[in-house]
Every structure is written in C-alpha cells, then in structure tokens.
Design a protein around this motif. Structure first.
Motif, PDB file in Angstrom:
ATOM      1  N   ILE A 182      11.269  -0.706  -7.027  1.00  0.00           N
ATOM      2  CA  ILE A 182       9.927  -0.326  -6.596  1.00  0.00           C
ATOM      3  C   ILE A 182       9.228   0.340  -7.771  1.00  0.00           C
ATOM      4  CG2 ILE A 182       8.595   1.127  -5.035  1.00  0.00           C
ATOM      5  CD1 ILE A 182      10.824   0.738  -2.982  1.00  0.00           C
ATOM      6  N   TRP A 183       8.013  -0.137  -8.059  1.00  0.00           N
ATOM      7  CA  TRP A 183       7.200   0.382  -9.155  1.00  0.00           C
ATOM      8  C   TRP A 183       5.928   0.994  -8.575  1.00  0.00           C
ATOM      9  CZ3 TRP A 183       8.619   0.449 -14.237  1.00  0.00           C
ATOM     10  CH2 TRP A 183       9.759  -0.293 -14.565  1.00  0.00           C
ATOM     11  N   PRO A 184       5.909   2.329  -8.346  1.00  0.00           N
ATOM     12  CA  PRO A 184       4.683   2.968  -7.869  1.00  0.00           C
ATOM     13  C   PRO A 184       3.569   2.829  -8.916  1.00  0.00           C
ATOM     14  CG  PRO A 184       6.584   4.408  -7.568  1.00  0.00           C
ATOM     15  CD  PRO A 184       7.030   3.262  -8.428  1.00  0.00           C
ATOM     16  N   VAL A 185       2.350   2.558  -8.449  1.00  0.00           N
ATOM     17  CA  VAL A 185       1.199   2.378  -9.332  1.00  0.00           C
ATOM     18  C   VAL A 185       0.526   3.726  -9.543  1.00  0.00           C
ATOM     19  CG1 VAL A 185      -1.019   1.231  -9.646  1.00  0.00           C
ATOM     20  CG2 VAL A 185       0.869   0.012  -8.542  1.00  0.00           C
ATOM     21  N   ALA A 215       0.826  -1.204   0.000  1.00  0.00           N
ATOM     22  CA  ALA A 215       0.000   0.000   0.000  1.00  0.00           C
ATOM     23  C   ALA A 215       0.861   1.255   0.000  1.00  0.00           C
ATOM     24  CB  ALA A 215      -0.939  -0.004   1.201  1.00  0.00           C
ATOM     25  N   GLU A 216       2.125   1.112   0.366  1.00  0.00           N
ATOM     26  CA  GLU A 216       3.069   2.235   0.365  1.00  0.00           C
ATOM     27  C   GLU A 216       3.558   2.481  -1.060  1.00  0.00           C
ATOM     28  OE1 GLU A 216       3.818   4.033   3.152  1.00  0.00           O
ATOM     29  OE2 GLU A 216       2.321   2.756   4.126  1.00  0.00           O
ATOM     30  N   SER A 217       3.769   3.745  -1.404  1.00  0.00           N
ATOM     31  CA  SER A 217       4.214   4.087  -2.761  1.00  0.00           C
ATOM     32  C   SER A 217       5.721   4.217  -2.886  1.00  0.00           C
ATOM     33  CB  SER A 217       3.544   5.390  -3.214  1.00  0.00           C
ATOM     34  OG  SER A 217       2.156   5.205  -3.252  1.00  0.00           O
ATOM     35  N   GLY A 218       6.431   4.118  -1.797  1.00  0.00           N
ATOM     36  CA  GLY A 218       7.879   4.244  -1.851  1.00  0.00           C
ATOM     37  C   GLY A 218       8.283   5.711  -1.825  1.00  0.00           C
ATOM     38  N   THR A 219       9.547   5.964  -2.083  1.00  0.00           N
ATOM     39  CA  THR A 219      10.059   7.334  -2.056  1.00  0.00           C
ATOM     40  C   THR A 219       9.953   7.934  -3.452  1.00  0.00           C
ATOM     41  OG1 THR A 219      12.279   6.496  -2.411  1.00  0.00           O
ATOM     42  CG2 THR A 219      11.632   6.909  -0.127  1.00  0.00           C
TER      43      THR A 219
END
Length: 180
Positions: free
Chosen positions: A160-163, A137-141
């Motif tokens: 990390i691949w933000p959606v 659920a986290e989007s990362g930095t």
C-alpha cells in the motif's frame, strides 16, 4: 491479370488491390490503461508516494546553515545554484522525530503558491507508476499524524502506497510557522 500500360488508373487500382491482399493487419490495442505517476519516499518507517508534478527536484542533502530561533524541524537553509532554499525535516515536522542524514537521505524540493521548500526524507524509493484502478480513497494503516496530508492510496503487488499531498503540507498553517 495483365493491365495494359496505356491505362495508368487501372494499373494503380490493380497495385492497390494486390497490396491490400498481401498486407498484414496492425495489432490492435485492446487495453488502454490510465496511469498515475509518483515519487516514492520513506519518512521514518512509513513509505509514501507524492504526485510526480508536486516534486520539482530531488537533491542529495546539501550543506545547511542553521537558522537561529527556528522550530526544531527546520534544518536550515541551503544555497542551491545561487538560490536560498529552506530545508525542513519532514519526519520532525509530522512525527516529532529527527531524520539523521545518511547516504540515502534526500531533499524533495516543493514549489507551491510561490513557496519553495526542501523536505528532508530518509530515502527516495524511485518513480512509481500505478494504474487508476489500483487507487483507493482509503489511506491504509498509517500513523495518524500523516492523515491530514494523505489523499488516498494505491495498492500494488501487495504493498500500500499512501498518497502524500505536498500542496496540503505547504497550505497547512503549522508548516508556515517556522519560528520557535
């Protein structure tokens, strides 16, 4: 065992018994994993992924006709197979920068609630497949300017691949305010 030919039912039962005795078992599917598919793309230095069903088409950057009095991030309109498509610079809209069209630049065509738009991005990184357990659920930095359009992220092989939600983008009142 010899079965007399006058007993066809017994013959069929013997054939079935022999077939089962010499049959190989089918391999078992031990692990069924649900996947999520997306289109990877880059905006400036940020790599993102959008649900594959939110991107209707990917186009090379077409010839654009400027729109007088429009926001700086409205790049113009393009004639795509006889249909006018407004083209927006996603980098310009979100971060205020400018996407300089290059050989890797592409247009992501989005259709949501009757609205069609082309989103200019720096590069399309291809189709991405993720397992559900890779979702967070986290989007990362990521640059905070993207935050309102992000719906979690996937972590795969250390990346990390933000959606990015195309629906959230089109639903935002700022996106609909194209006049300067």
């Amino acid at each position: 065992m010899t079965v007399p030919s006058q007993h066809p039912l017994l013959l069929l039962q013997e054939i079935e018994r022999r077939s089962k005795a010499h049959a190989f078992e089918l391999p078992q599917q031990l692990d069924v994993r649900v996947t999520w598919d997306g289109v990877g793309f880059r905006v400036g230095n940020t790599q993102l992924v959008a649900a594959v069903d939110e991107v209707k088409e990917i186009l090379p950057v077409p010839r654009l006709t400027s729109v007088f009095g429009a926001q700086r991030w409205v790049r113009g309109v393009a004639n795509i197979r006889g249909t006018l498509l407004p083209v927006m610079d996603l980098h310009g809209f979100i971060q205020g920068g400018v996407t300089l069209p290059g050989r890797r630049s592409r247009i992501l065509v989005v259709r949501h609630k009757g609205i069609s738009a082309g989103l200019m991005v720096d590069e399309v990184l291809g189709l991405k497949h993720f397992y559900e357990e890779e979702f967070s659920a986290e989007s990362g930095t990521v640059d905070p300017a993207f935050a309102r359009y992000l719906r979690g992220s996937y972590r795969q092989e250390g990346e990390i691949w933000p959606v990015f939600s195309m629906a959230a983008l089109v639903d935002s009142p700022e996106f609909m305010q194209v006049a300067a």
